[in-house]
Design a protein around this motif. Structure first.
Motif, PDB file in Angstrom:
ATOM      1  N   GLU A  43      79.026  43.805  15.574  1.00 46.56           N
ATOM      2  CA  GLU A  43      77.977  43.016  14.940  1.00 46.56           C
ATOM      3  C   GLU A  43      78.266  41.513  15.069  1.00 46.56           C
ATOM      4  N   GLY A  44      77.236  40.740  15.393  1.00 48.06           N
ATOM      5  CA  GLY A  44      77.376  39.289  15.451  1.00 48.06           C
ATOM      6  C   GLY A  44      77.994  38.756  16.740  1.00 48.06           C
ATOM      7  N   GLN A  45      78.241  39.638  17.716  1.00 45.08           N
ATOM      8  CA  GLN A  45      78.798  39.165  18.983  1.00 45.08           C
ATOM      9  C   GLN A  45      77.679  38.763  19.951  1.00 45.08           C
ATOM     10  N   VAL A  46      77.999  37.857  20.884  1.00 43.51           N
ATOM     11  CA  VAL A  46      77.071  37.596  21.979  1.00 43.51           C
ATOM     12  C   VAL A  46      77.481  38.484  23.144  1.00 43.51           C
ATOM     13  N   TRP A  47      76.497  39.024  23.823  1.00 43.30           N
ATOM     14  CA  TRP A  47      76.748  39.979  24.902  1.00 43.30           C
ATOM     15  C   TRP A  47      76.453  39.313  26.247  1.00 43.30           C
ATOM     16  N   VAL A  48      77.497  39.172  27.063  1.00 45.83           N
ATOM     17  CA  VAL A  48      77.364  38.566  28.393  1.00 45.83           C
ATOM     18  C   VAL A  48      77.128  39.684  29.408  1.00 45.83           C
ATOM     19  N   THR A  49      76.006  39.621  30.137  1.00 43.68           N
ATOM     20  CA  THR A  49      75.684  40.710  31.055  1.00 43.68           C
ATOM     21  C   THR A  49      74.775  40.244  32.179  1.00 43.68           C
ATOM     22  N   ASP A  64      73.179  45.123  16.122  1.00 43.92           N
ATOM     23  CA  ASP A  64      73.089  43.837  15.412  1.00 43.92           C
ATOM     24  C   ASP A  64      73.849  42.724  16.120  1.00 43.92           C
ATOM     25  N   LEU A  65      73.662  42.629  17.436  1.00 42.51           N
ATOM     26  CA  LEU A  65      74.317  41.564  18.195  1.00 42.51           C
ATOM     27  C   LEU A  65      73.599  40.238  17.915  1.00 42.51           C
ATOM     28  N   ALA A  66      74.316  39.117  18.132  1.00 40.78           N
ATOM     29  CA  ALA A  66      73.736  37.802  17.815  1.00 40.78           C
ATOM     30  C   ALA A  66      72.791  37.330  18.915  1.00 40.78           C
ATOM     31  N   ALA A  67      73.165  37.565  20.175  1.00 38.40           N
ATOM     32  CA  ALA A  67      72.341  37.108  21.298  1.00 38.40           C
ATOM     33  C   ALA A  67      72.821  37.739  22.596  1.00 38.40           C
TER      34      ALA A  67
END
Lengths: 110, 136
Positions: A43-49, A64-67
């Motif tokens: 939760e609250g992490q940004v996901w780089v993809t 519930d990721l941040a962005a």
């Protein structure tokens, strides 16, 4: 740190989901395997993809990721962009590739 | 409380909708956030498995006072060797599905890790049923 500050400091383009720019970033996760993100991102992490399809938003919302940060100048597919607005999870974009992007985010929020 | 959702094989644009509905319901019921997270991961993986492998399926979720029970049943190709399918990294997903970032062979093990009890029954060319239980 808020998503908006992270985007500004690192020069990431805000593509969609402005509704969620006040979300707090607590960390990050870099991976293109959806099940790995589903199993291990927090939760609250940004996901780089580099994945640009709608299922990315489903996972971001369920976890519930941040962005989302799309690398190599990639832009979300139309339906991913629409869902980013709906869910209020911002999609950011950078010209850099995943290695540099993750490194810069890590430096900023560590 | 019982909830039922239909899932269409191949319909990736709607994958995750059932899991998302259940997440909202569990939140409204004030279920412990950790239990919500685990249940949602397990359900999502099961939902994607139906979309990626089966022709169609159903997800039935039963929320009781002390546990959440989910039954994901599909009409599909079935699993010939369940032990093999449970192994991390083993997948029969198509190239197209893998390009989307699915099909890493982590789905069933993610389900196992995120449930208190899990049972799989499968018949080749008929379909697969996965049952999971998470205690509240």
């Amino acid at each position: 740190m808020k998503v908006s500050e992270l985007a500004e400091k690192l020069g990431f383009e805000i593509v969609s989901g402005k509704e969620g720019l006040d979300k707090q970033v607590v960390g990050g996760y870099a991976c293109d395997l959806l099940s790995d993100v589903m199993g291990n991102a927090g939760e609250g992490q940004v996901w780089v993809t580099l994945q640009t399809h709608k299922n990315v938003m489903a996972i971001a919302s369920l976890k519930d990721l941040a962005a989302i940060v799309l690398v190599k100048g990639l832009k979300p597919d139309k339906d991913m962009e629409a869902q980013s607005h709906e869910e209020g999870v911002p999609v950011l974009s950078t010209k850099e590739e995943a290695f540099e992007t993750a490194g810069r985010i890590f430096e900023l929020i560590k | 409380m019982e909830f039922e959702f239909e899932v269409q094989g191949g319909d990736f644009s709607n994958a995750g909708q059932a899991s998302s509905r259940i997440k909202k319901i569990l939140k409204q019921l004030n279920v412990d956030p950790k239990t919500i997270k685990r249940t949602v991961v397990a359900l999502y993986e099961g939902e994607v498995n139906i979309v990626a492998h089966a022709w169609k399926g159903k997800i039935k979720v039963d929320i009781e006072t002390e546990k959440i029970k989910a039954r994901l049943s599909d009409e599909g190709p079935g699993i010939a060797n369940i032990d093999q399918a449970m192994r991390d990294g083993y997948s029969t997903a198509s190239e197209e599905v893998r390009e989307m970032g699915f099909g890493a062979g982590m789905g069933l093990s993610n389900m196992k890790k995120n449930s208190d009890e899990m049972e799989i029954h499968s018949e080749v060319s008929q379909g697969t049923t996965v049952m999971i239980v998470n205690y509240l």
